[in-house]
Design an enzyme around this catalytic site. Structure first.
Site, PDB file in Angstrom:
ATOM      1  N   SER A 163       0.825  -1.203   0.000  1.00 36.50           N
ATOM      2  CA  SER A 163       0.000   0.000   0.000  1.00 36.50           C
ATOM      3  C   SER A 163       0.863   1.257   0.000  1.00 36.50           C
ATOM      4  CB  SER A 163      -0.917   0.015   1.221  1.00 36.50           C
ATOM      5  OG  SER A 163      -1.710  -1.147   1.256  1.00 36.50           O
TER       6      SER A 163
HETATM    7  N1  SAH Z   1      -0.899  -4.410   3.693  1.00 33.37           N
HETATM    8  C1  SAH Z   1      -0.328  -4.997   2.527  1.00 33.37           C
HETATM    9  C2  SAH Z   1      -1.308  -4.880   1.392  1.00 33.37           C
HETATM   10  C3  SAH Z   1      -1.135  -5.928   0.365  1.00 33.37           C
HETATM   11  S1  SAH Z   1      -2.368  -5.881  -0.918  1.00 33.37           S
HETATM   12  C4  SAH Z   1       0.970  -4.300   2.169  1.00 33.37           C
HETATM   13  O1  SAH Z   1       1.042  -3.088   2.322  1.00 33.37           O
HETATM   14  O2  SAH Z   1       1.889  -4.963   1.704  1.00 33.37           O
HETATM   15  C5  SAH Z   1      -3.694  -6.764  -0.170  1.00 33.37           C
HETATM   16  C6  SAH Z   1      -3.422  -8.181   0.243  1.00 33.37           C
HETATM   17  O3  SAH Z   1      -4.670  -8.743   0.652  1.00 33.37           O
HETATM   18  C7  SAH Z   1      -2.897  -9.080  -0.866  1.00 33.37           C
HETATM   19  O4  SAH Z   1      -1.697  -9.659  -0.454  1.00 33.37           O
HETATM   20  C8  SAH Z   1      -4.006 -10.126  -1.037  1.00 33.37           C
HETATM   21  O5  SAH Z   1      -3.540 -11.415  -1.369  1.00 33.37           O
HETATM   22  C9  SAH Z   1      -4.653 -10.108   0.339  1.00 33.37           C
HETATM   23  N2  SAH Z   1      -6.025 -10.632   0.378  1.00 33.37           N
HETATM   24  C10 SAH Z   1      -7.023 -10.464  -0.514  1.00 33.37           C
HETATM   25  N3  SAH Z   1      -8.130 -11.116  -0.111  1.00 33.37           N
HETATM   26  C11 SAH Z   1      -7.824 -11.726   1.071  1.00 33.37           C
HETATM   27  C12 SAH Z   1      -8.529 -12.557   1.993  1.00 33.37           C
HETATM   28  N4  SAH Z   1      -9.811 -12.932   1.787  1.00 33.37           N
HETATM   29  N5  SAH Z   1      -7.898 -12.984   3.092  1.00 33.37           N
HETATM   30  C13 SAH Z   1      -6.601 -12.643   3.344  1.00 33.37           C
HETATM   31  N6  SAH Z   1      -5.886 -11.868   2.510  1.00 33.37           N
HETATM   32  C14 SAH Z   1      -6.470 -11.406   1.397  1.00 33.37           C
END
Ligand code: SAH
Length: 220
Positions: A70
């Protein structure tokens, strides 16, 4: 100075980091602890080496498998929203991704639980947090739509991918007066929302337009 911040020194210029902090402040991040952690945490260690030189720009960056770390402003905004709401002892994060938001939370609250649905991202983030000696985090591979009932209720829940509506299990795992911060909407239009648990039920507040990857059901 913490172990984490020492690791970052010399790898990217302090000036670039200060520029990011100035930008966050201008954008409305005022919480001193949030600003301190954003200044200290080595974000370049959470992205691929090829992207390390861009780690202190205020933008999301790819972390593979179609996912992104993010934007720093969004990480700071969501964290500030949680902390402003009230005392936050335990936090559940859905969407570990790179683990950067996880590390930010871990520096500010007692205990963080984090779930990720993509196995390789989950393993990598967990390994990285361990290397960085972040010890108050428990990570899990699973579907965040279900929350993590074993450690519920949580004072705060932070979701870093967008569902279309508030997942019921997450709302139910909030402590009394707890706060859920999440993006919501379809691929085009999403808003950041704060959902708080009250004596009568739940209060919802729309904060600002945002753009996140979708929250997907099941594991990958
Ligand atoms: N906070 C993280 C954001 C990553 S993007 C960072 O800054 O690195 C969002 C993440 O949510 C992705 O890795 C995706 O695989 C995960 N995601 C999507 N749906 C999900 C679910 N149902 N349960 C757990 N993770 C999920």
């Amino acid at each position: 100075m913490s172990d984490l911040s020492r690791l970052g020194i010399g790898m990217t210029s302090q000036r670039t980091r200060e520029r990011l902090i100035a930008r966050l402040t201008e954008a409305g991040i005022t919480h001193p602890d949030v600003l301190r952690v954003m200044r200290e945490l080595p974000r370049h260690l959470f992205v691929d080496e090829a992207l390390a030189s861009r780690a202190y720009e205020d933008s999301p960056l790819p972390i593979g498998l179609g996912q992104t770390i993010s934007q720093p402003y969004i990480v700071a905004r969501m964290t500030q929203t949680l902390l402003e709401h009230g005392p936050c002892d335990t936090v559940l994060e859905v969407g570990t991704g790179s683990g950067f938001q996880t590390a930010v939370l871990a520096a500010l609250v007692r205990r963080v639980y984090s779930i990720e649905r993509i196995a390789s991202l989950q393993e990598h983030a967990q390994q990285r947090l361990r290397q960085l000696k972040v010890r108050n985090v428990r990570c899990r591979y699973g579907d965040g739509f279900q929350g993590w009932p074993d450690y519920a209720p949580y004072d705060g829940i932070l979701v870093t991918a967008a569902p279309r509506g508030v997942p019921r299990a997450l709302a139910e795992q909030l402590a009394p007066a707890g706060c859920l911060v999440l993006p919501m909407g379809d691929g085009v239009r999403q808003v950041l929302m704060r959902v708080t648990r009250t004596a009568e039920g739940f209060d919802q507040q729309v904060l600002e337009p945002v753009s996140f990857v979708p929250l997907l059901a099941g594991v990958a």
